[in-house]
Design an enzyme around this catalytic site. Structure first.
Site, short mmCIF file in Angstrom:
data_model
loop_
_atom_site.label_atom_id
_atom_site.label_comp_id
_atom_site.label_asym_id
_atom_site.label_seq_id
_atom_site.Cartn_x
_atom_site.Cartn_y
_atom_site.Cartn_z
N HIS A 219 -11.13 -3.11 3.68
CA HIS A 219 -11.01 -2.74 5.09
C HIS A 219 -11.78 -1.46 5.41
O HIS A 219 -11.76 -1.02 6.55
CB HIS A 219 -9.54 -2.56 5.44
CG HIS A 219 -8.93 -1.42 4.69
ND1 HIS A 219 -8.74 -1.46 3.32
CD2 HIS A 219 -8.52 -0.20 5.07
CE1 HIS A 219 -8.24 -0.31 2.92
NE2 HIS A 219 -8.09 0.48 3.97
N ASP A 220 -12.41 -0.84 4.41
CA ASP A 220 -13.19 0.38 4.63
C ASP A 220 -14.70 0.13 4.56
O ASP A 220 -15.48 1.08 4.69
CB ASP A 220 -12.85 1.44 3.57
CG ASP A 220 -11.44 1.99 3.71
OD1 ASP A 220 -10.90 1.98 4.83
OD2 ASP A 220 -10.89 2.44 2.69
N GLU B 159 -6.51 3.77 -5.73
CA GLU B 159 -7.77 3.98 -5.01
C GLU B 159 -8.20 5.41 -5.29
O GLU B 159 -7.61 6.37 -4.80
CB GLU B 159 -7.60 3.75 -3.51
CG GLU B 159 -8.96 3.74 -2.82
CD GLU B 159 -8.94 4.30 -1.42
OE1 GLU B 159 -9.81 3.93 -0.64
OE2 GLU B 159 -8.05 5.11 -1.10
N ASP C 39 0.86 -1.17 0.00
CA ASP C 39 0.00 0.00 0.00
C ASP C 39 0.90 1.23 0.00
O ASP C 39 1.77 1.36 0.86
CB ASP C 39 -0.87 -0.02 1.28
CG ASP C 39 -2.29 0.42 1.04
OD1 ASP C 39 -2.47 1.52 0.48
OD2 ASP C 39 -3.22 -0.32 1.43
N ASP D 8 -3.01 4.65 -2.30
CA ASP D 8 -4.10 5.10 -1.41
C ASP D 8 -4.58 6.51 -1.73
O ASP D 8 -3.77 7.41 -2.01
CB ASP D 8 -3.57 5.08 0.04
CG ASP D 8 -4.64 5.41 1.06
OD1 ASP D 8 -5.56 4.60 1.21
OD2 ASP D 8 -4.54 6.48 1.71
O1 TEU Z 1 -9.56 5.52 2.03
C1 TEU Z 1 -9.98 6.50 1.08
C2 TEU Z 1 -10.91 7.50 1.65
O2 TEU Z 1 -11.42 7.37 2.72
C3 TEU Z 1 -11.08 8.74 0.84
O3 TEU Z 1 -10.30 8.64 -0.30
C4 TEU Z 1 -12.47 9.11 0.43
O4 TEU Z 1 -12.39 9.83 -0.73
C5 TEU Z 1 -13.14 9.97 1.39
O5 TEU Z 1 -13.49 9.22 2.51
C6 TEU Z 1 -14.36 10.62 0.78
O6 TEU Z 1 -15.42 10.67 1.65
C7 TEU Z 1 -8.20 5.29 2.14
C8 TEU Z 1 -7.96 4.05 2.97
O7 TEU Z 1 -8.49 2.94 2.31
C9 TEU Z 1 -8.52 4.28 4.34
O8 TEU Z 1 -8.42 3.14 5.15
C10 TEU Z 1 -7.78 5.43 4.96
O9 TEU Z 1 -8.39 5.76 6.17
C11 TEU Z 1 -7.78 6.67 4.06
O10 TEU Z 1 -7.49 6.37 2.70
C12 TEU Z 1 -6.70 7.62 4.52
O11 TEU Z 1 -5.44 7.09 4.27
#
Ligand code: TEU
Ligand code: CA
Length: 551
Positions: A322-323, A258, A100, A200
């Site tokens: 994981h989100d 992502e 990542d 990420d």
């Molecule tokens: O998640 C992506 C993310 O939360 C944002 O890109 C999203 O656009 C935003 O919430 C919009 O509402 C990644 C990881 O997968 C996550 O676990 C992390 O917490 C986050 O990035 C920060 O690194």
């Protein structure tokens, strides 16, 4: 037309959340030696690539997505020697290793940030620093995890910008020295054997230099989320194109971005083959957008529209990570039809075009976990969601229900290995509650049962190697005859496959087109598809013979 990195299209990627995968030393936290111990299990499943969520040095404000040293392993997870050994053992088994890359922001405990706060060159401009305006933050932007996106730093006498938590200051990509650091970092990890990067939260790299106030509906705590000002910026695409030209392509790295999208069409900018940015993308969709949607229609529309937007590009196919809450709980039915709906969703995901992703525990049909009170949640996002709902006027019960349903901790509970205490995940005290359903849902039991969800995934992954249409086939949507039924064909010169999935708790007539040799079916444990009716959560994949001649 097809990218040079053709091997990318043969991957089945298994996502590991290291903290919750397997604890090798009894401290309650999963670790890299734990992953090594479970490689046989993953090989048996048949996946040929692992993506590990961050395992780097971090104060864990956002569970490793806040990195304080990109070239060090978090001691809880092991040592650099463990990491080297893990990569070596992956390669010995023919598995690719994907890490990542979290470079929208670092931790505020990163040395770069500390020195930037002291205005030490070359670090002075590694982050976004702005003077106070009338004694306040420079603008009205909200951060993703609540509150203002600006934090005042006494030491420097300025505010810094953080899109995520205040312990995740955004890196300033317009600073050439910072950009070079990131390029060096990628080379460094490539030299250690990394085969790919899951990149990420990458859609926010370029920022408007004047940081204008955002317009729109304020969050309950009074700030405005700046997405429209940040998404789709040509500067961000330029950074990615440069990364691709200088690093991703020459170093033969598979890349999964992502991304958050300005609109659906922007997906083509990230993964269109002519663009030279990513091999595939994980579009980030806040789960709330899917929360109350009619699931089959949502999945059907998404499949169709993405295919139209990027006919020449490649997709990351996933339902879990994981989100997000667990897919069998969120999209399926995790009570009466847990096993059957887990299999049906797996069929849909793996029969769709692109690279299938499996998030740890998905292959066991693991379910979301509802804890009793907000204090039991670890996830910073969940705690913020709860606070925002209270501010918006929800009762504590309403706020809790909402935050718990969507909590990222649903997917972060420890992997269920066996019926032993703590699901065999640890001999100590697990860092996050183990789902109490582990005596019934665990890997050991499923390995011993030929019709388990695990073995279904194993057969599904194996099918990919035998049926080129699963890899290369064009997508043709089929009318399923009812809104609850998702049906489509995958067609190549040599063969055609048809999938029909009843994604509901009701029976429906099966579509006419569903005729042929059955390759896999979600009711395998009960009785074969009868050719006429799709039972609740019945999904069937067939191979149609002589299809080309018929047309
Ligand atoms: O998640 C992506 C993310 O939360 C944002 O890109 C999203 O656009 C935003 O919430 C919009 O509402 C990644 C990881 O997968 C996550 O676990 C992390 O917490 C986050 O990035 C920060 O690194
Ligand atoms: Ca451990």
């Amino acid at each position: 037309m097809i990218s040079q990195k053709d091997w990318v299209r043969d991957l089945v990627i298994y996502q590991i959340y290291p903290r919750s995968f397997y604890d090798s030393n009894g401290d309650g936290v999963g670790d890299l030696p734990g992953v090594i111990e479970k490689l046989d299990y993953l090989q048996q499943l048949g996946v040929n690539a692992l993506w590990l969520s961050p395992f780097f040095a971090s104060p864990n404000d956002d569970n490793g997505y806040d990195i304080s040293d990109y070239r060090a392993i978090l001691p809880e997870f092991g040592t650099m020697a463990d990491c080297d050994e893990l990569i070596r053992q992956c390669h010995a088994r023919g598995m690719k290793f994907i890490m990542d890359l979290v470079v929208n922001h670092s931790s505020d405990e990163h040395e770069w940030f500390r020195r930037s706060a002291r205005r030490e060159d070359p670090y002075t401009d590694y982050y976004y620093w702005r003077d106070p305006v009338d004694g306040h933050a420079p603008n009205n932007w909200a951060s993703v995890f609540g509150g203002s996106a600006w934090e005042y730093c006494e030491e420097r006498g300025q505010y810094y910008f953080h899109l995520f938590s205040k312990k995740q200051p955004d890196l300033n990509w317009s600073c050439p020295a910072l950009k070079q650091e990131i390029h060096d970092l990628i080379r460094w990890w490539k030299a250690r054997g990394v085969d790919g990067l899951r990149v990420d939260a990458i859609s926010y790299l370029d920022k408007p230099a004047d940081f204008p106030d955002a317009e729109g509906e304020p969050t309950p705590d009074g700030y405005v989320f700046p997405a429209p000002l940040l998404l789709g910026r040509p500067g961000t695409h330029a950074y990615l194109h440069e990364l691709n030209e200088k690093l991703f392509t020459p170093l033969n790295l598979v890349t999964v971005g992502e991304v958050s999208l300005k609109d659906d069409a922007e997906l083509a900018d990230y993964v269109g083959t002519a663009r030279g940015e990513f091999d595939m993308a994980i579009p980030f969709l806040p789960p709330v957008a899917e929360y109350r949607a009619h699931i089959p229609s949502m999945l059907r529309d998404r499949l169709k529209s993405r295919y139209e937007i990027i006919p020449d590009g490649w997709w990351a196919q996933f339902m879990s990570n994981h989100d997000k809450p667990r897919q069998v709980s969120f999209f399926g039915n995790d009570s009466e039809y847990r096993e059957i709906s887990a299999k049906a969703l797996a069929l849909v995901n793996h029969a769709s075009p692109g690279t299938p992703f499996v998030y740890q525990g998905e292959e066991l049909g693991m379910t979301s976990l509802r804890l009793d009170s907000i204090d039991q949640y670890n996830d910073i996002g969940t705690r913020n969601e709860y606070r925002q709902r209270i501010l918006a006027g929800d009762t504590p019960e309403q706020a809790f229900r909402y935050a718990a349903d969507l909590s990222r901790d649903n997917a972060r509970t420890p992997m269920q290995w066996s019926a032993a205490p703590n699901a065999g995940f640890t001999t100590g005290t697990p860092w996050l509650t183990v789902n109490p359903n582990y005596p019934g849902i665990n890997a050991e039991a499923q390995l011993a049962d030929p019709t388990s969800v695990f073995h279904f995934y194993r057969r599904l992954i194996a099918l990919r190697k035998v049926h080129p249409a699963l890899r290369n086939g064009a997508l043709r949507m089929i009318d399923g005859g009812h809104d609850d039924i998702l049906a489509f064909a995958r067609e190549t010169d040599g063969e055609a496959l048809i999938l029909a999935a009843n994604l509901s708790d009701e029976s429906h007539p099966a579509p006419e087109a569903l005729r042929g040799e059955i390759l896999l079916q979600s009711y395998e444990r009960e009785s074969d598809f009868d050719g006429a009716t799709l039972r609740p959560w019945e999904a069937v994949l067939v191979c149609v013979e002589s299809h080309i001649k018929e047309q």
